[in-house]
Design a protein around this motif. Structure first.
Motif, PDB file in Angstrom:
ATOM      1  N   GLN A  51       0.845  -1.192   0.000  1.00  0.00           N
ATOM      2  CA  GLN A  51       0.000   0.000   0.000  1.00  0.00           C
ATOM      3  C   GLN A  51       0.885   1.248   0.000  1.00  0.00           C
ATOM      4  O   GLN A  51       1.866   1.326   0.735  1.00  0.00           O
ATOM      5  CB  GLN A  51      -0.907  -0.009   1.227  1.00  0.00           C
ATOM      6  N   LYS A  52       0.505   2.210  -0.836  1.00  0.00           N
ATOM      7  CA  LYS A  52       1.243   3.463  -0.939  1.00  0.00           C
ATOM      8  C   LYS A  52       0.699   4.426   0.117  1.00  0.00           C
ATOM      9  O   LYS A  52      -0.473   4.795   0.090  1.00  0.00           O
ATOM     10  CB  LYS A  52       1.053   4.046  -2.340  1.00  0.00           C
ATOM     11  N   ILE A  53       1.561   4.850   1.044  1.00  0.00           N
ATOM     12  CA  ILE A  53       1.186   5.814   2.079  1.00  0.00           C
ATOM     13  C   ILE A  53       1.907   7.127   1.771  1.00  0.00           C
ATOM     14  O   ILE A  53       3.135   7.192   1.767  1.00  0.00           O
ATOM     15  CB  ILE A  53       1.606   5.324   3.489  1.00  0.00           C
ATOM     16  N   TRP A  54       1.109   8.166   1.491  1.00  0.00           N
ATOM     17  CA  TRP A  54       1.691   9.445   1.098  1.00  0.00           C
ATOM     18  C   TRP A  54       2.225  10.201   2.302  1.00  0.00           C
ATOM     19  O   TRP A  54       1.512  10.406   3.283  1.00  0.00           O
ATOM     20  CB  TRP A  54       0.669  10.306   0.367  1.00  0.00           C
ATOM     21  N   ILE A  55       3.478  10.615   2.225  1.00  0.00           N
ATOM     22  CA  ILE A  55       4.100  11.473   3.235  1.00  0.00           C
ATOM     23  C   ILE A  55       3.848  12.928   2.826  1.00  0.00           C
ATOM     24  O   ILE A  55       3.540  13.772   3.655  1.00  0.00           O
ATOM     25  CB  ILE A  55       5.615  11.187   3.326  1.00  0.00           C
ATOM     26  N   ARG A  56       4.000  13.196   1.539  1.00  0.00           N
ATOM     27  CA  ARG A  56       3.728  14.517   0.973  1.00  0.00           C
ATOM     28  C   ARG A  56       3.000  14.299  -0.343  1.00  0.00           C
ATOM     29  O   ARG A  56       3.485  13.615  -1.226  1.00  0.00           O
ATOM     30  CB  ARG A  56       5.049  15.274   0.747  1.00  0.00           C
ATOM     31  N   GLN A  57       1.793  14.874  -0.457  1.00  0.00           N
ATOM     32  CA  GLN A  57       0.941  14.692  -1.633  1.00  0.00           C
ATOM     33  C   GLN A  57       1.574  15.315  -2.880  1.00  0.00           C
ATOM     34  O   GLN A  57       2.263  16.329  -2.782  1.00  0.00           O
ATOM     35  CB  GLN A  57      -0.428  15.334  -1.406  1.00  0.00           C
ATOM     36  N   PRO A  58       1.311  14.735  -4.061  1.00  0.00           N
ATOM     37  CA  PRO A  58       1.802  15.348  -5.302  1.00  0.00           C
ATOM     38  C   PRO A  58       1.131  16.703  -5.545  1.00  0.00           C
ATOM     39  O   PRO A  58       0.021  16.945  -5.076  1.00  0.00           O
ATOM     40  CB  PRO A  58       1.378  14.359  -6.391  1.00  0.00           C
ATOM     41  N   GLU A  59       1.823  17.559  -6.259  1.00  0.00           N
ATOM     42  CA  GLU A  59       1.306  18.885  -6.604  1.00  0.00           C
ATOM     43  C   GLU A  59       1.362  19.035  -8.116  1.00  0.00           C
ATOM     44  O   GLU A  59       2.233  18.460  -8.758  1.00  0.00           O
ATOM     45  CB  GLU A  59       2.189  19.985  -6.001  1.00  0.00           C
ATOM     46  N   PRO A  60       0.476  19.847  -8.689  1.00  0.00           N
ATOM     47  CA  PRO A  60       0.578  20.099 -10.134  1.00  0.00           C
ATOM     48  C   PRO A  60       1.756  21.038 -10.418  1.00  0.00           C
ATOM     49  O   PRO A  60       2.088  21.882  -9.594  1.00  0.00           O
ATOM     50  CB  PRO A  60      -0.751  20.777 -10.474  1.00  0.00           C
ATOM     51  N   PRO A  61       2.382  20.887 -11.573  1.00  0.00           N
ATOM     52  CA  PRO A  61       3.474  21.803 -11.912  1.00  0.00           C
ATOM     53  C   PRO A  61       2.912  23.161 -12.314  1.00  0.00           C
ATOM     54  O   PRO A  61       1.893  23.249 -12.986  1.00  0.00           O
ATOM     55  CB  PRO A  61       4.148  21.122 -13.108  1.00  0.00           C
ATOM     56  N   THR A  62       3.555  24.214 -11.879  1.00  0.00           N
ATOM     57  CA  THR A  62       3.143  25.568 -12.256  1.00  0.00           C
ATOM     58  C   THR A  62       4.381  26.414 -12.537  1.00  0.00           C
ATOM     59  O   THR A  62       5.460  26.153 -11.993  1.00  0.00           O
ATOM     60  CB  THR A  62       2.330  26.262 -11.138  1.00  0.00           C
TER      61      THR A  62
END
Length: 147
Positions: free
Chosen positions: A39-50
């Protein structure tokens, strides 16, 4: 500014895209099946590139300063490629059901719906009737006008 060489800039841009991908750890699932995926446990969520996120990450003081560096100088080619990487991510979102935000972002990055040279006004036929016996009654509302 956090870079003075093209190599440093290239490395920072790669670091930006790695950073926004998020960070996770894999933990074994509690399933008794031997084929169970961790199971993938997120430490820091992905963000969109800007563009703005990239500018802040690179330590550039303003959008205007970024634009100037992108137009000319030794960093121009690398910054243009970074912009293309961001545009590519927005372009991928055009294939999703909710793509309005991506369309908005791409238009602000210089994209157009259509080539302006190809846009021609649609011809309309109009019949002008002057007062007289054959004139129709005046329209009572805008919806009564037929073109």
């Amino acid at each position: 500014m956090l870079f003075t060489t093209t190599h440093q800039l290239d490395s920072l841009i790669d670091a930006y895209f790695t950073h926004i991908a998020g960070e996770y750890k894999l933990e074994p699932t509690t399933s008794r099946s031997k084929k169970a995926e961790p199971q993938k446990i997120w430490i820091r969520q992905p963000e969109p590139p800007t563009i703005t996120g990239l500018i802040l990450f690179l330590g550039i003081e303003s959008r205007d300063a970024f634009d100037k560096k992108e137009r000319r100088g030794k960093f121009a080619v690398i910054l243009k490629r970074a912009r293309l990487r961001i545009e590519a991510e927005y372009e991928k979102k055009l294939h999703q059901h909710t793509h309005g935000g991506a369309v908005f972002a791409l238009k602000n990055l210089g994209w157009n719906d259509k080539d302006k040279a190809d846009q021609k006004p649609m011809p309309r036929k109009m019949k002008i009737i002057v007062e007289g016996e054959n004139a129709p009654p005046l329209a009572a509302a805008e919806g009564d006008v037929v073109m």
